[in-house]
Design an enzyme around this catalytic site. Structure first.
Site, PDB file in Angstrom:
ATOM      1  N   ASP A 204       0.723  -1.190  -0.093  1.00 52.32           N
ATOM      2  CA  ASP A 204      -0.070   0.005  -0.125  1.00 52.32           C
ATOM      3  C   ASP A 204       0.771   1.369   0.034  1.00 52.32           C
ATOM      4  O   ASP A 204       1.953   1.469   0.870  1.00 52.32           O
ATOM      5  CB  ASP A 204      -0.788  -0.118   1.342  1.00 52.32           C
ATOM      6  CG  ASP A 204      -1.819   1.191   1.386  1.00 52.32           C
ATOM      7  OD1 ASP A 204      -2.719   1.381   0.593  1.00 52.32           O
ATOM      8  OD2 ASP A 204      -1.607   1.734   2.399  1.00 52.32           O
ATOM      9  N   GLU A 246       1.315  -0.432  -5.124  1.00 57.25           N
ATOM     10  CA  GLU A 246       0.318   0.453  -5.307  1.00 57.25           C
ATOM     11  C   GLU A 246       0.980   1.719  -5.372  1.00 57.25           C
ATOM     12  O   GLU A 246       1.369   2.461  -4.395  1.00 57.25           O
ATOM     13  CB  GLU A 246      -0.704   0.469  -4.325  1.00 57.25           C
ATOM     14  CG  GLU A 246      -1.930   1.457  -4.691  1.00 57.25           C
ATOM     15  CD  GLU A 246      -2.412   2.416  -3.642  1.00 57.25           C
ATOM     16  OE1 GLU A 246      -3.277   3.009  -3.799  1.00 57.25           O
ATOM     17  OE2 GLU A 246      -1.447   2.501  -2.384  1.00 57.25           O
TER      18      GLU A 246
HETATM   19  C1  NOJ Z   1      -4.444   3.316  -0.747  1.00 59.77           C
HETATM   20  C2  NOJ Z   1      -5.560   2.625  -0.386  1.00 59.77           C
HETATM   21  O1  NOJ Z   1      -6.039   1.723  -1.609  1.00 59.77           O
HETATM   22  C3  NOJ Z   1      -6.636   3.527   0.124  1.00 59.77           C
HETATM   23  O2  NOJ Z   1      -7.747   2.907   0.378  1.00 59.77           O
HETATM   24  C4  NOJ Z   1      -6.094   4.182   1.358  1.00 59.77           C
HETATM   25  O3  NOJ Z   1      -7.013   4.967   1.849  1.00 59.77           O
HETATM   26  C5  NOJ Z   1      -4.712   4.562   1.100  1.00 59.77           C
HETATM   27  N1  NOJ Z   1      -3.554   3.644   0.268  1.00 59.77           N
HETATM   28  C6  NOJ Z   1      -3.906   4.890   2.637  1.00 59.77           C
HETATM   29  O4  NOJ Z   1      -3.456   3.487   3.187  1.00 59.77           O
END
Ligand code: NOJ
Length: 481
Positions: A204, A246
């Site tokens: 993430d 991500e």
């Molecule tokens: C990306 C995640 O997909 C999202 O849902 C989240 O709010 C942020 N990162 C922070 O962790």
């Protein structure tokens, strides 16, 4: 599923993002849970899913849908228990599916014991676990991601009498990756879950691990060095446990997350640059911008690197990577009344396409034909609705209506059954799925037609995929070599 001998499992897999809170309520308390997931693993297997990705299910105050973790070694009691999770992994494996989970390294919840200790005792063992400062002047100019709620990336903590740094909600303090103990902690967390049989991790918010004055504090060299370390650690202890980044970054930055042959980092990256091109091509009926981006993302991949192509996920449909003009067009096409929130559109796939099944089939077929491992979002297989009136991203996280799912499964003409047969057919042609990719020149008189050839690396088979963004016709054509 046929897997070619020299191909890793995640190179040809179709992923399904399963948002536990909304997927299936097994105990009737109105909250999706692991008991519900266990009931529905057969449903996923029948659909033709190869791997399930679970967004965070760790103990959490749920300020940010579970991306605010208060204990990395515990399952939130609302979902169930660790034993049930291990049972999901075992049963998924028995059905031939892999299990991927989120690893949230950039930040914790403010309720995590590390943060409690850090704010209470600056000189104690957790004093440096977070990014603290006496004033809120540092890293000026860093963009604010949740700009609708957060006035600053710094928040004052009364207890410690200092400011702490956070890239997301103020309830999500950023960990300090300059602190060596933080590295040890996060590697141990990855081990904890890998030893429970998890097959891979989605990383993430990975661009934000480090801060350095005078930069934009994204994708810094130190972050890449940490990813090399994490990759090496996993490769030393386990076999084929991929990392999926991500990173909502421009293509050149995104490609860096794969690392290099000598210093590999992530095995997979979400294909954010290509995602918006699907939606744009549908409206402009011009395949050329899609082709330009596709050439750039697929053109220079290091060996073994895999894109995770997707159309939607649990967040807003982000417009972050677009020029202001292109973002404006997307807003006019897809969110004329709701507008854009935190840089994205609060809609799900089927409503975005006005529930037009022909468009849905065409875009999904294209998604499944491209190089990489596609990722589907729960509920999109039954054209799930959204509710833009709900706050934040709850608009796209509604409970899956199982009566509708049952009807779709029973109806031979449903999108569900078209998708299922397409996924099963895809599994039968792994050589094409992982094969070479060549976009054929676009006819200037017919910019609406995109064609590309997939050729098995052993030279045994080739096929051309064609999609017409105007008529929405699509299909494969076998090519004799
Ligand atoms: C990306 C995640 O997909 C999202 O849902 C989240 O709010 C942020 N990162 C922070 O962790």
């Amino acid at each position: 599923m046929k897997i070619l001998p020299n191909v890793k499992w995640y190179e040809s897999a179709v992923f399904y993002e399963l948002y536990t809170r909304s997927f299936r309520d097994g105990n009737g308390d109105g909250f999706g849970d692991f008991a519900g997931v266990l009931e529905k693993l057969n449903y996923l297997s029948k659909l033709g899913i190869d791997a399930i990705w679970f967004p965070p299910f760790y103990a959490s105050p749920l300020r940010d849908g579970g991306y605010d973790i208060s204990d990395y070694r515990a399952v939130d009691a609302r979902y169930g228990t660790i034993d049930e999770f291990e049972e999901i992994v075992a049963q998924a494996h028995a059905l031939g599916m892999h299990v991927m989970m989120d690893l949230v390294l950039n930040h914790t919840s403010e309720k995590h014991a590390w943060f409690e200790a850090s704010r209470r005792n600056p000189k104690g063992p957790y004093g440096d676990y977070y990014v603290w400062a006496d004033d809120n002047k540092g890293y000026a100019g860093t963009r604010i991601i949740f700009s609708q709620t957060e006035p600053s990336n710094w928040t004052y903590d009364e207890t410690r009498g200092q400011y702490y740094w956070h890239r997301f909600y103020k309830e999500q303090p950023d960990l300090n990756f300059d602190c060596p103990a933080v590295h040890d902690e996060v590697l141990a967390i990855a081990d904890f879950w890998a030893e429970k049989g998890v097959d891979g991790f989605r990383l993430d918010a990975i661009p934000f691990l480090y801060e350095r004055e005078g930069t934009n504090n994204e994708s810094l060299p130190q972050t890449h060095a940490f990813l090399v370390k994490l990759r090496k650690h996993l490769d030393t202890h386990y076999t084929d446990v991929p990392l999926l980044a991500e990173a909502t970054t421009p293509i050149a930055e995104n490609l860096k997350y794969f690392g290099t042959a000598d210093a590999p980092e992530c095995n997979m990256c979400f294909n954010f640059p290509l995602m918006t091109e699907f939606y744009a091509a549908l409206k402009t009926k011009d395949a050329r911008p899609f082709v330009r981006t596709a050439q750039a993302v697929f053109g220079n991949l290091p060996p073994g690197a895999v894109w995770s192509n997707f159309l939607r996920n649990h967040d807003f449909l982000t417009l972050e990577l677009l020029t202001p003009e292109d973002a404006e067009k997307m807003e006019q096409w897809y969110a004329p009344s709701e507008g854009v929130r935190n840089g994205g559109i609060a809609r799900r796939l089927a409503p975005l396409l006005d529930f037009d099944e022909r468009a849905l089939r065409a875009l999904t077929a294209l998604l499944l034909a491209l190089p990489g491992s596609p990722c589907l979002y729960y509920g999109d297989e039954i054209l799930m609705k959204d509710d833009p009136s709900l706050s934040d991203r709850d608009s796209v996280r509604l409970p899956l209506p199982w009566d509708e799912a049952d009807r779709a499964v029973a109806d031979p003409d449903s999108f569900w059954n078209w998708l299922s047969s397409t996924l099963h057919a895809r599994r039968e042609a792994p050589a094409l799925v992982t094969g070479d990719f060549e976009i054929l020149p676009i006819d200037t008189d017919k910019p609406e037609i995109l064609r590309f050839r997939r050729t098995a690396q052993n030279g045994g088979a080739a096929a051309i995929f064609k999609i017409n963004f105007k008529s929405l016709e699509f299909g494969w054509e076998k090519v004799h070599l």
